[in-house]
Enzyme design. Structure first.
Site, PDB file in Angstrom:
ATOM      1  N   HIS A  18       0.865  -1.189   0.000  1.00 18.06           N
ATOM      2  CA  HIS A  18       0.000   0.000   0.000  1.00 18.06           C
ATOM      3  C   HIS A  18       0.896   1.232   0.000  1.00 18.06           C
ATOM      4  CE1 HIS A  18      -2.967   2.920   1.335  1.00 18.06           C
ATOM      5  NE2 HIS A  18      -3.923   2.010   1.249  1.00 18.06           N
ATOM      6  N   ARG A  58      -6.900  10.299  -0.065  1.00 11.18           N
ATOM      7  CA  ARG A  58      -6.617  10.642  -1.465  1.00 11.18           C
ATOM      8  C   ARG A  58      -7.921  10.700  -2.257  1.00 11.18           C
ATOM      9  NH1 ARG A  58      -3.865   6.286  -3.287  1.00 11.18           N
ATOM     10  NH2 ARG A  58      -3.718   5.270  -1.272  1.00 11.18           N
TER      11      ARG A  58
END
Ligand SMILES: Cc1cc2nc3c(=O)[nH]c(=O)nc-3n(C[C@H](O)[C@H](O)[C@H](O)COP(=O)(O)OP(=O)(O)OC[C@H]3O[C@@H](n4cnc5c(N)ncnc54)[C@H](O)[C@@H]3O)c2cc1C
Length: 555
Positions: free
Chosen positions: A334, A357
């Site tokens: 990740h 995000r």
């Protein structure tokens, strides 16, 4: 109907029973009685039994159907099963043992109980929840109520990310996601009313609750539903109890499981014909000879976001019972684990949830430059980070006030933990990054003008919460982390564990322990979906959970 009952009575009982079934089939169980949404097969079986005037079912309708529709269907289903010779929870032994108390295990347990099974749930930890309790971005679904999204669109995005041409498992994931979301909302009782668009998705379809973080709320809601079954005696939960061996007959059929009480060291054997392995993945690489060392030695030294329990115990048990594994080297890195300023080298890192995000946070390198599409897939973004800064692997996540307000459960938590810092000017954010503010100004000018054009040089086309400039900014330091294991135990589309092309009879797997669903890259939000689907929609069929192994009519 019982001998002697007047026909008019019988007709009104049939009417009452059908009304109860129709109500539950439409809206799910609302009276707290425990039956929940009816599957199409369960509805068919009940309607058949009612129309053929099954005496036991009509007797149950007399006492339960008018006031307690969910109880009525639960009891009636068991009566139908008994009549078919499947036996019931009152028969010898347990119907199923579920290993693991994360989202997959808790969902499987509730589904089995709703179908009338007698269940024991074991977990080696003192607190249930596993990694599921830490999930914070949300769960994906192609929700029919979501304008513009579709099962096909969800399937295409997942296939593209996986690198596979076609996949039965991905088709099941996409098709069953909507019903699973509905089950979580109506049966489990968690509204999941907010939605966001995560990396690699062409549409917003990651659902989370308005209050609290997704994983913890799901676990809490499920435990609340399970409590009723603990009180009735249908469910026993054994914590600090590890599954140590699956017991099989000579022909490989599951006949029970050995479990170890970790407080006393005592081993007990539980007889059952169905074991559901829901033990999670193996991305906790903090111990010697971890499965990460074995399958991805290049990631051995990477920090992880996983709890220590995610060590592949269940995979090893499955393999010993003959199970195949698939794609064990497909491990997800990740892009954003928080680097804690108080302990920069900590091996276990708090995940900086992808939803940040999703609502508009951008990623900057040490020179204050954007280097990738923040909404790109995880494998792409982690790769771009490792290429941009192979030594330090450290980047800044920058969020504006509007985006922070949208994720108002995450940001206060990260601020409290000291992982994000709030700034009242861009100048202060630049000082935190050790940069001249003019560099940041130039980066944001470019970002805003790209957004006005609708795309940037990295292929980003979704820009949220602009203009970026405002009264507040948030910065944190992030680095790539081992996060999820796409590979695992080989299952078929029904969640049955496979061995050399045939099923291991009585052995099921659900959740992160399974392999092959996500191909080479999992899309954010798909792990919770997979847990729900292979534990609820594809749960061990009710016949096998009743011990006789006769095929299902109720799954
Ligand atoms: C920090 C973090 C955030 C995440 N956020 C998201 C997100 O927003 N959306 C998303 O889709 N996915 C997310 N994921 C991934 C997702 O949370 C996991 O893939 C998923 O929760 C796994 O669920 P599970 O039920 O399979 O396993 P877990 O939830 O990990 O539960 C497994 C349980 O099995 C128990 N166990 C293991 N071995 C044994 C044994 N031998 N005997 C008895 N018990 C055993 C463990 O103690 C544990 O309680 C996140 C993961 C992490 C780490």
């Amino acid at each position: 109907m019982s001998p002697g009952a007047p026909p008019s009575d019988e007709r009104s009982l049939v009417d009452r029973a059908l009304r109860a079934v129709a109500g539950l089939a439409r809206r799910g169980g609302g009276d707290g009685g425990g039956a929940g949404l009816l599957s199409a097969d369960a509805e068919d079986a009940l309607v058949d039994a009612i129309l053929s005037r099954n005496a036991d079912v009509l007797l149950l309708a007399k006492h339960f159907a008018a006031e307690q529709a969910a109880r009525f269907t639960g009891h009636a289903l068991r009566a139908v099963l008994r009549a078919d010779g499947a036996g019931g929870p009152s028969g010898a032994g347990l119907d199923a043992v579920v290993v693991g108390g994360g989202l997959a295990g808790l969902s499987a347990t509730l589904t089995l109980l709703d179908r009338g099974a007698q269940v024991v749930l074991v977990d080696k930890e003192a607190v249930l929840g596993g990694n599921s309790a830490w999930a914070s971005s949300g769960i994906n679904a192609a929700d029919p109520a979501s304008p513009g999204d579709s099962v096909e669109g969800y399937m295409e995005d997942t296939l593209r990310s996986s690198g596979l041409e076609d996949s039965e498992l991905i088709r099941v994931l996409a098709v069953e996601s909507g019903p699973t979301l509905k089950w979580l909302r109506h049966r489990v009782g968690l509204p999941l009313e907010k939605v966001a668009q995560l990396g690699g998705h062409s549409h917003p379809r990651t659902f989370r609750p308005a209050d609290g973080l997704a994983g913890q709320q799901l676990v809490t809601a499920l435990l609340k539903q399970l409590k009723k079954f603990q009180e009735s005696g249908a469910l026993e939960i054994r914590k600090k109890t590890a599954a140590v061996q699956i017991l099989q007959s000579g022909d490989g059929r599951v006949v029970g499981i050995s479990v170890k009480d970790l407080k006393t060291g005592e081993i007990a054997e539980l007889s059952t014909s169905s074991v559901v392995l829901a033990t999670g993945g193996f991305a906790a690489n903090d111990h010697q000879e971890s499965l990460i060392d074995q399958y991805r030695p290049d990631l051995s030294k990477f920090p992880t976001t996983n709890g220590h329990w995610a060590n592949g115990d269940g995979h090893k048990l499955a393999v010993l019972s003959g199970a195949d594994t698939v794609e064990m080297d497909h491990v997800q890195v990740h892009p954003t684990g928080f680097v804690d300023p108080a302990d920069r080298s900590a091996h276990t890192k708090t995940l900086c949830a992808e939803i940040l995000r999703g609502v508009g946070a951008i990623l900057l390198d040490r020179q204050g430059q954007r280097f990738a599409n923040e909404l790109g897939r995880r494998d792409y973004l982690s790769g771009a980070m490792l290429a941009a800064d192979p030594e330090g692997k450290t980047f800044t996540i920058l969020l504006n006030g509007k985006a922070a307000a949208e994720v108002n459960k995450h940001v206060p938590l990260y601020l409290k933990k000291g992982l994000l810092v709030e700034h009242i000017s861009l100048h202060s954010a630049a000082v935190w990054m050790d940069l001249d503010v003019a560099v940041l100004e130039a980066t944001l000018d470019r970002y805003e003008s790209d957004a006005a054009k609708g795309s940037d040089a990295h292929g980003k086309v979704a820009f949220n919460n602009l203009p970026f400039r405002g009264e507040r900014y948030y910065t944190g330091s992030v680095t790539p982390v081992v996060h999820y294991t796409m590979g695992g135990v080989h299952i078929d589309a029904k969640g049955r564990v496979m061995s050399g092309g045939t099923v291991v009879k009585g052995l099921y797997a659900a959740g992160e322990i399974t392999g092959g669903i996500h191909g080479k890259n999992r899309l954010g939000g798909n792990a919770l979906t997979e847990c729900g689907i292979w534990a609820y929609r594809r749960c061990p069929d009710s016949r096998s959970c009743h011990g006789t192994g006769i095929r299902s009519r109720f799954t």
